[in-house]
Design an enzyme around this catalytic site. Structure first.
Site, mmCIF file in Angstrom:
data_model
loop_
_atom_site.group_PDB
_atom_site.id
_atom_site.type_symbol
_atom_site.label_atom_id
_atom_site.label_comp_id
_atom_site.label_asym_id
_atom_site.label_seq_id
_atom_site.Cartn_x
_atom_site.Cartn_y
_atom_site.Cartn_z
ATOM 1 N N SER A 189 29.308 43.403 44.308
ATOM 2 C CA SER A 189 30.534 43.778 43.611
ATOM 3 C C SER A 189 30.527 45.269 43.267
ATOM 4 O O SER A 189 30.467 46.110 44.163
ATOM 5 C CB SER A 189 30.706 42.894 42.381
ATOM 6 O OG SER A 189 32.001 42.984 41.852
ATOM 7 N N ASP A 244 38.224 35.233 46.703
ATOM 8 C CA ASP A 244 37.797 36.419 45.970
ATOM 9 C C ASP A 244 38.876 37.487 46.109
ATOM 10 O O ASP A 244 39.297 37.793 47.228
ATOM 11 C CB ASP A 244 36.478 36.925 46.570
ATOM 12 C CG ASP A 244 35.897 38.132 45.865
ATOM 13 O OD1 ASP A 244 36.512 38.636 44.903
ATOM 14 O OD2 ASP A 244 34.819 38.587 46.288
ATOM 15 N N HIS A 296 34.121 34.809 44.082
ATOM 16 C CA HIS A 296 33.395 36.000 43.671
ATOM 17 C C HIS A 296 32.306 35.595 42.674
ATOM 18 O O HIS A 296 32.527 34.775 41.792
ATOM 19 C CB HIS A 296 34.341 36.996 43.009
ATOM 20 C CG HIS A 296 33.723 38.322 42.752
ATOM 21 N ND1 HIS A 296 33.679 39.319 43.701
ATOM 22 C CD2 HIS A 296 33.099 38.820 41.659
ATOM 23 C CE1 HIS A 296 33.065 40.372 43.204
ATOM 24 N NE2 HIS A 296 32.699 40.095 41.953
#
Length: 306
Positions: free
Chosen positions: A151, A245, A275
């Site tokens: 991320s 996501d 995610h």
């Protein structure tokens, strides 16, 4: 493809617990909430050591001793540049160290909004440079260094690779933030209901850019916007994306730009996942599969020259 059944169970559990959305909290409260969610360690490496990496707190994970000097993955944790720390991704770093047979250095970079962009990126660059310079002390091969993260951490790794301060052998990018404009189709399809929301990403990005030192158009913030020349200079990559996501499309686009620039790139998509799944191997079988995949890629990329 439908949402993975285990991911659905996880989302239902989170809804039952009534955890407040990150964007409704202040950063200190959000960090405490994330700390309460720290996953357990499933695979313990041989040894860990907390250290100072050129002024940046870090944690070194060592594999089982052998006659061969290992390579090193410098890992940057996720958390939207606002939350997360060494403990939040302790399980991931243990698993990658054990699975790959190489050392891992997890970097506790400064967080926004107290330390907005470029503080976190500067810390990642400093720690990576320090690790290369102190390879003998760390007992790793300075010619076999990789960077990676998930991320926001993958965003930092990607940005670092566009102007690498030391030779980088490989980059591991797990659902990376590559375009801070939050206007892709996957942002609309997955704007809420799948753990990471569009509102939360806006909250994270606003905090990261709170110092007004850059805009969302800056390639150091949105690596997808970097020049073709910057992409062509990048090391080989493994990019992992998830179907449910908001960051899905920009991760796919980033892998495509790397490949188009001639960079050896593997892109593995988990269409039924959300995610954050990579951090949850104790709950999600596909997280364990993704760990094994990433560890194999690291083992291959950091293998000594024959």
């Amino acid at each position: 493809m439908p949402l993975n059944a285990e991911a659905r169970t996880l989302l239902d559990l989170l809804e039952q617990l009534g955890a407040p959305p990150f964007e409704t909290l202040d950063p200190v409260e959000a960090r405490a909430a994330r700390a309460d969610m720290a996953p357990p360690i499933l695979d313990s490496c041989f040894e860990t050591l907390d250290l100072n990496a050129g002024g940046v707190p870090a944690r070194l994970y060592r594999p089982e001793p052998s006659d061969e000097i290992p390579g090193l993955l410098v890992y940057f944790h996720g958390g939207g540049w606002v939350i997360g720390d060494l403990q939040s991704h302790d399980n991931v770093c243990h698993a990658l160290c054990v699975g790959s047979g190489h050392a891992v250095l997890s970097v506790d970079y400064r967080l926004a909004p107290e330390a907005p962009f470029p503080a976190g990126l500067d810390d990642c660059i400093e720690a990576t440079t320090w690790a290369h310079a102190h390879a003998q002390e760390l007992r790793i091969d300075p010619d076999r260094i990789a960077v990676g993260g998930d991320s926001a951490g993958a965003n930092l790794a990607a940005a670092l690779c566009h102007g690498a301060p030391v030779p980088i052998r490989f980059q591991l990018l797990v659902y990376p933030v590559t375009d801070a404009h939050t206007d892709s189709a996957s942002y609309e399809e997955n704007r809420e209901g799948y753990f990471l929301t569009k509102a939360a990403m806006e909250w994270f990005i606003d905090h990261y850019l709170a110092g007004n030192h850059a805009s969302r158009d800056d390639p150091r913030v949105s690596p997808l916007l970097a020049s073709d020349e910057a992409f062509a200079a990048c090391p080989p990559a493994l990019v992992i994306t998830a179907g449910f996501d908001p960051l899905r499309d920009e991760g796919i686009a980033y892998a495509e730009r790397l490949a188009a620039a001639g960079v050896t790139t593997s892109h593995v998509h988990f269409p039924g996942e959300i995610h954050g799944f990579f951090s949850l191997p104790h709950m999600l079988g596909e997280a364990r599969s993704a760990h094994a995949l990433a560890a194999r890629a690291l083992a291959d990329a950091l293998a000594p020259a024959s």
